[in-house]
Design an enzyme around this catalytic site. Structure first.
Site, PDB file in Angstrom:
ATOM      1  CB  CYS A   1      -0.940   0.009   1.197  1.00 15.68           C
ATOM      2  SG  CYS A   1      -2.041  -1.408   1.231  1.00 15.68           S
TER       3      CYS A   1
ATOM      4  CG  HIS B   1      -2.820   3.680   2.708  1.00 17.62           C
ATOM      5  ND1 HIS B   1      -3.478   3.437   1.521  1.00 17.62           N
ATOM      6  CD2 HIS B   1      -2.774   2.488   3.363  1.00 17.62           C
ATOM      7  CE1 HIS B   1      -3.811   2.161   1.466  1.00 17.62           C
ATOM      8  NE2 HIS B   1      -3.397   1.562   2.564  1.00 17.62           N
TER       9      HIS B   1
ATOM     10  CG  ASN C   1      -6.247  -0.453   2.140  1.00 15.30           C
ATOM     11  OD1 ASN C   1      -5.683  -0.108   1.100  1.00 15.30           O
ATOM     12  ND2 ASN C   1      -5.591  -0.927   3.184  1.00 15.30           N
TER      13      ASN C   1
HETATM   14  N1  COA Z   1     -17.640  -7.586  11.830  1.00 18.24           N
HETATM   15  C1  COA Z   1     -17.973  -7.848  13.096  1.00 18.24           C
HETATM   16  N2  COA Z   1     -17.069  -8.225  14.008  1.00 18.24           N
HETATM   17  C2  COA Z   1     -15.787  -8.342  13.606  1.00 18.24           C
HETATM   18  C3  COA Z   1     -15.395  -8.085  12.308  1.00 18.24           C
HETATM   19  C4  COA Z   1     -16.385  -7.693  11.408  1.00 18.24           C
HETATM   20  N3  COA Z   1     -16.109  -7.401  10.108  1.00 18.24           N
HETATM   21  N4  COA Z   1     -14.066  -8.281  12.198  1.00 18.24           N
HETATM   22  C5  COA Z   1     -13.642  -8.642  13.416  1.00 18.24           C
HETATM   23  N5  COA Z   1     -14.663  -8.687  14.270  1.00 18.24           N
HETATM   24  C6  COA Z   1     -14.676  -9.041  15.682  1.00 18.24           C
HETATM   25  C7  COA Z   1     -13.490  -9.881  16.070  1.00 18.24           C
HETATM   26  O1  COA Z   1     -13.731 -11.234  15.748  1.00 18.24           O
HETATM   27  C8  COA Z   1     -13.384  -9.609  17.535  1.00 18.24           C
HETATM   28  O2  COA Z   1     -14.334 -10.424  18.169  1.00 18.24           O
HETATM   29  P1  COA Z   1     -13.959 -11.170  19.548  1.00 18.24           P
HETATM   30  O3  COA Z   1     -13.631 -10.054  20.499  1.00 18.24           O
HETATM   31  O4  COA Z   1     -15.200 -11.889  19.850  1.00 18.24           O
HETATM   32  O5  COA Z   1     -12.775 -12.020  19.195  1.00 18.24           O
HETATM   33  C9  COA Z   1     -13.867  -8.175  17.687  1.00 18.24           C
HETATM   34  O6  COA Z   1     -14.560  -7.866  16.446  1.00 18.24           O
HETATM   35  C10 COA Z   1     -12.783  -7.168  17.886  1.00 18.24           C
HETATM   36  O7  COA Z   1     -11.765  -7.435  16.980  1.00 18.24           O
HETATM   37  P2  COA Z   1     -10.485  -6.549  16.981  1.00 18.24           P
HETATM   38  O8  COA Z   1      -9.517  -7.127  16.004  1.00 18.24           O
HETATM   39  O9  COA Z   1     -10.041  -6.263  18.354  1.00 18.24           O
HETATM   40  O10 COA Z   1     -11.069  -5.203  16.381  1.00 18.24           O
HETATM   41  P3  COA Z   1     -10.305  -3.856  16.229  1.00 18.24           P
HETATM   42  O11 COA Z   1     -11.015  -2.800  16.980  1.00 18.24           O
HETATM   43  O12 COA Z   1      -8.832  -4.009  16.425  1.00 18.24           O
HETATM   44  O13 COA Z   1     -10.522  -3.543  14.673  1.00 18.24           O
HETATM   45  C11 COA Z   1      -9.488  -3.698  12.529  1.00 18.24           C
HETATM   46  C12 COA Z   1     -10.082  -4.446  13.697  1.00 18.24           C
HETATM   47  C13 COA Z   1      -9.044  -4.708  11.475  1.00 18.24           C
HETATM   48  C14 COA Z   1     -10.543  -2.779  11.944  1.00 18.24           C
HETATM   49  C15 COA Z   1      -8.291  -2.866  13.044  1.00 18.24           C
HETATM   50  O14 COA Z   1      -7.419  -3.667  13.758  1.00 18.24           O
HETATM   51  C16 COA Z   1      -7.534  -2.220  11.916  1.00 18.24           C
HETATM   52  O15 COA Z   1      -8.037  -1.333  11.262  1.00 18.24           O
HETATM   53  N6  COA Z   1      -6.262  -2.621  11.687  1.00 18.24           N
HETATM   54  C17 COA Z   1      -5.463  -2.070  10.588  1.00 18.24           C
HETATM   55  C18 COA Z   1      -5.822  -2.791   9.345  1.00 18.24           C
HETATM   56  C19 COA Z   1      -5.330  -2.148   8.115  1.00 18.24           C
HETATM   57  O16 COA Z   1      -5.551  -0.991   7.864  1.00 18.24           O
HETATM   58  N7  COA Z   1      -4.644  -2.926   7.265  1.00 18.24           N
HETATM   59  C20 COA Z   1      -4.162  -2.522   5.997  1.00 18.24           C
HETATM   60  C21 COA Z   1      -2.917  -1.760   6.125  1.00 18.24           C
HETATM   61  S1  COA Z   1      -2.323  -1.295   4.550  1.00 18.24           S
END
Ligand code: COA
Length: 347
Positions: free
Chosen positions: A114, A254, A284
């Site tokens: 990215c 980004h 993204n």
């Molecule tokens: N819908 C509903 N629930 C979801 C879900 C979805 N699409 N995706 C994950 N969950 C759940 C998980 O299973 C977890 O459940 P649990 O607590 O029962 O295990 C809960 O939501 C929390 O998950 P968590 O990973 O702690 O959420 P978060 O607040 O960290 O958000 C992201 C997750 C992916 C949105 C966040 O970590 C993020 O944005 N990371 C960066 C990703 C990114 O930008 N990548 C590309 C870089 S180029």
């Protein structure tokens, strides 16, 4: 006078097909409320069967050449930043070079995930400033829908497809790219990875069965990295360019996630009023994200000649890149007015 690298043309291409959060609710166990609160994304574009990284790249490139008023034969080099190339090889850039008729141009792909488009800006800037090339077509294009696991709710909601392109050209009258920075922390390689399909784990029935050809991610770790890398890289290029945060007219980070953008902007000292966001509509789009955002910012009149713009990309690698520039190109609508005004004056 020192030679500078400026952006003289721009274009973008996104698939027509929209996949909303409500559509995703019907596919996986998720909700619009969860996706919006965690990411700020409402919808993303998904490539139709006939669309691919190459077709999107070609459309964006053709627009950028048209805006620049540059003929394909005058392009010296075509660079495509992508992590979802058309093929393992040859380079997608070679396909674009042929399709647009850039018969004199060299072509290569660049993979910094990215961060690829801004990495490309740093590379192209050096090639132009050194005098090696005069006119370069730089494209960021990805079809993330082809590598995400549509049963994995923790990743598939985040990504979309799209491409953006710029024509970069040498200029002797100042402006253009003021500073660039690139960085990498390969210790985090496993945090965001497509394991199968490369030399370590070639395509095989076993890899396919295990789903190793899909993108896998440790979202929390990538989140922490993204916020810090974006803020640090923005500060670095502002410092090198001699710009204080309040001298930046537009920050284009980004478009991975609105929460990352907000925290990173705070870290860089730039208020959200001067940050461009379109992640809500595209998600993204990886290497496509920043040039698409730049195009939309231009179309909305949020970038004007003389403006200072900071761009920061981050992604798998882990990798990051930033650029600070003074915008020099006149808006397209004003260019269209110019011949009419001249004609009116002649009457
Ligand atoms: N819908 C509903 N629930 C979801 C879900 C979805 N699409 N995706 C994950 N969950 C759940 C998980 O299973 C977890 O459940 P649990 O607590 O029962 O295990 C809960 O939501 C929390 O998950 P968590 O990973 O702690 O959420 P978060 O607040 O960290 O958000 C992201 C997750 C992916 C949105 C966040 O970590 C993020 O944005 N990371 C960066 C990703 C990114 O930008 N990548 C590309 C870089 S180029």
């Amino acid at each position: 006078m020192t030679r500078a690298a400026t952006i003289v043309g721009w274009g973008m291409a996104v698939p027509a097909q929209v996949r909303t959060n409500t559509d995703l609710e019907r596919m996986i166990d998720t909700s619009d409320a969860w996706i919006v609160s965690r990411t700020g994304i409402h919808e993303r574009r998904i490539a139709a069967e006939h669309e691919s990284t190459f077709t999107l790249a070609r459309s964006a490139a053709e627009q950028a050449l048209q805006v620049a008023g540059v003929q394909p034969i005058d392009v010296d080099l075509v660079v495509v930043a992508t992590l979802t190339p058309e093929y393992g090889f040859p380079a997608t850039a070679s396909l674009v070079q042929d399709a647009i008729g850039a018969a004199r141009a060299g072509a290569f792909d660049l993979n910094a995930a990215c961060a690829g488009f801004v990495y490309g800006m740093a590379v192209v800037r050096s090639l132009i400033e050194s005098g090696a090339h005069r006119t370069v077509l730089l494209i960021g294009s990805d079809t993330m829908s082809r590598v995400v696991d549509w049963t994995d709710r923790s990743t598939c909601v985040l990504f979309g497809d799209g491409a953006g392109a710029v024509v970069m050209q040498a200029a002797d009258d100042g402006g253009g790219i003021l500073s660039t920075a690139v960085g990498s922390d390969g210790a985090g390689a496993g945090l965001l990875i497509q394991q199968a399909g490369g030399s370590r784990q070639p395509a095989s029935a076993a890899a396919l069965a295990a789903g190793d050809h899909f993108l896998r991610m440790n979202g929390r770790e990538v989140y922490k990295f993204a916020v810090k890398a974006t803020a640090d890289a923005a500060r670095q290029v502002m410092r090198t360019a001699g710009l204080a945060p309040d001298e930046v007219d537009l920050f284009i980070p980004h478009q991975a996630n609105l929460r990352i953008i907000r925290s990173a902007a705070r870290g860089a000292g730039i208020p959200m009023a001067r940050v461009f966001v379109n992640a809500d509509r595209y998600g993204n789009t990886s290497a496509g994200s920043i040039p698409i955002a730049l195009c939309e910012a231009l179309h909305e009149g949020r970038v004007q000649p003389g403006d200072r713009v900071v761009l920061v990309g981050f992604g798998a690698g882990l990798a990051w890149a930033a650029a600070a520039l003074t915008w020099t190109a006149a808006p397209v609508d004003r260019r269209a007015e110019r011949p009419q005004a001249a004609a009116a004056g002649a009457r």
